[in-house]
Design a protein around this motif. Structure first.
Motif, PDB file in Angstrom:
ATOM      1  N   ARG B 108       0.831  -1.210   0.000  1.00 50.95           N
ATOM      2  CA  ARG B 108       0.000   0.000   0.000  1.00 50.95           C
ATOM      3  C   ARG B 108       0.857   1.249   0.000  1.00 50.95           C
ATOM      4  N   LEU B 109       1.906   1.220   0.802  1.00 54.28           N
ATOM      5  CA  LEU B 109       2.812   2.366   0.863  1.00 54.28           C
ATOM      6  C   LEU B 109       3.377   2.713  -0.513  1.00 54.28           C
ATOM      7  N   MET B 110       3.741   1.674  -1.267  1.00 53.80           N
ATOM      8  CA  MET B 110       4.364   1.890  -2.579  1.00 53.80           C
ATOM      9  C   MET B 110       3.464   2.697  -3.510  1.00 53.80           C
ATOM     10  N   PHE B 111       2.160   2.478  -3.379  1.00 49.18           N
ATOM     11  CA  PHE B 111       1.228   3.156  -4.285  1.00 49.18           C
ATOM     12  C   PHE B 111       0.508   4.299  -3.590  1.00 49.18           C
ATOM     13  N   ARG B 112       1.231   4.997  -2.738  1.00 46.36           N
ATOM     14  CA  ARG B 112       0.681   6.184  -2.113  1.00 46.36           C
ATOM     15  C   ARG B 112       1.684   7.317  -2.312  1.00 46.36           C
ATOM     16  N   PRO B 113       1.740   7.821  -3.535  1.00 42.60           N
ATOM     17  CA  PRO B 113       2.818   8.750  -3.903  1.00 42.60           C
ATOM     18  C   PRO B 113       2.844  10.017  -3.055  1.00 42.60           C
ATOM     19  N   GLU B 114       1.713  10.385  -2.462  1.00 44.10           N
ATOM     20  CA  GLU B 114       1.730  11.602  -1.657  1.00 44.10           C
ATOM     21  C   GLU B 114       2.566  11.435  -0.389  1.00 44.10           C
ATOM     22  N   LEU B 115       2.860  10.174  -0.033  1.00 46.92           N
ATOM     23  CA  LEU B 115       3.635   9.942   1.180  1.00 46.92           C
ATOM     24  C   LEU B 115       5.137  10.039   0.936  1.00 46.92           C
TER      25      LEU B 115
END
Lengths: 207, 207
Positions: B108-115
């Motif tokens: 999930r982290l990988m596909f949360r570019p705002e993070l």
DNA sequence: GCCGCGATGTAGACGCTGTCAAGTTGGACC
DNA sequence: GGTCCAACTTGACAGCGTCTACATCGCGGC
């Protein structure tokens, strides 16, 4: 019916939801703070707690509204189609993607259950039911492949859900315009469903 | 190359990444704090700033590692298949889903570019290339439908990406076991690709 | 051999956040 | 007109990310 509020503020609950939604859409859910929402609504930082137990409850309410909008978007897109059962299924998918791309922050929030601990949403079930019924109708009409309906439902849902999130969260954007990519993906889905259908069935659109 | 660190702590950068990953996996990325990561690594709350500019940089490094693991998972799954071009394409999808479901927080982290503001990751492009090549091979072998390759690539990616996230983020889970749902979806994808293929091609598995 | 200097880690502060506890206001109802 | 309670305010606390300033370790040049 409700008829609450209209005490001091008017309808603070509504104002808070609107302010929160606006902030989610232009800053993202990670940047949303209850205090900023309260500030936008013109009240103190504690006022929201008389309408929502905590941050998760506010986000849960927002998510619930989102599922209602998603359902309507799917229904609207389907209503524009009269022809075949498979075309109606694809139209439901179009409505799904339309909503997601028109309201990215809202859509992402809806599918982040850790943010709104298990807020149950009947509209979510209703939207799912639209998909299930559309798949069943397409299968019954011989316009979609046989096999376990559950697997076909999951696949169709995965396609539209995955496309929406990939478009929003990756650099997929560089290739074509949004409308082209969406239309291309849905046309491919339609062709695959048509090609594997027991009945002959020509693809609805082929270029 | 590299050969950094081993001063005071040993390899604090590595330790921080490991601690952060552990926390992401059991608490979710939202609950990850730099201070807690530092605590787990046994250093003060400021030490991480000598290795990562800020929180986003740490998450970006984590995401980059994730894309490497994703690529390997896809390659491993493909290596187990010798037979046809379409089977290799489906296997790549299996590897994708396997990774996502085995490492939900990481995925999930990988596909949360705002993070992790636009942390560029070559491994991400490599994983994408595996998909592109597999689709092209399947089309060339006549084991997948014709039409624009880009649309087919996007559709396949959408299916596996969407399935993974739906499985992780919705109550989809109630229906069947993970393995059944995954196998069912991939079998359906395979059947659709086979049915719409120019060549005859029987579905690999049909019950 | 030692010495300086940069890489590494520490210590404290600031403004922000979510949430708890206690006080204040004002409309609705008897 | 008085009372009550929901709606809202005020103030506090701990935890967060990040800034600035300081301490320490060990390698490279003399």
């Amino acid at each position: 019916m409700a008829r609450k509020a209209a005490y001091h503020h008017g309808d603070l609950r509504r104002a808070l939801l609107d302010a929160a939604l606006a902030q989610v859409e232009d800053e993202g859910v990670a940047a949303l703070s209850l205090r900023e929402v309260a500030r936008r609504a013109g009240v103190t930082h504690q006022a929201p707690y008389h309408h929502f137990a905590d941050r998760a409850a506010l986000l849960g309410a927002l998510a619930a509204e989102g599922f209602g909008l998603l359902l309507r978007s799917m229904q609207t897109a389907q209503a524009a189609v009269k022809s075949g059962a498979r075309a109606r299924l694809v139209a439901a998918g179009k409505g799904y993607i339309d909503f997601a791309l028109a309201h990215p922050g809202h859509f992402r929030l809806m599918f982040r259950p850790e943010l709104h601990q298990g807020a149950q949403v009947p509209e979510g079930g209703a939207a799912y039911q639209v998909l299930v019924d559309s798949v069943a109708a397409a299968q019954a009409a011989g316009e979609a492949p046989g096999g376990p309906p559950g697997a076909l439902v999951t696949l169709c849902w995965s396609v539209v859900h995955g496309f929406a999130l990939l478009w929003l969260d990756t650099q997929l954007s560089t290739e074509t315009t949004r409308k082209d990519a969406q239309a291309g993906t849905l046309a491919m889905l339609d062709a695959l469903l048509a090609g594997a259908a027991p009945g002959a069935g020509s693809g609805t659109k082929r270029r």
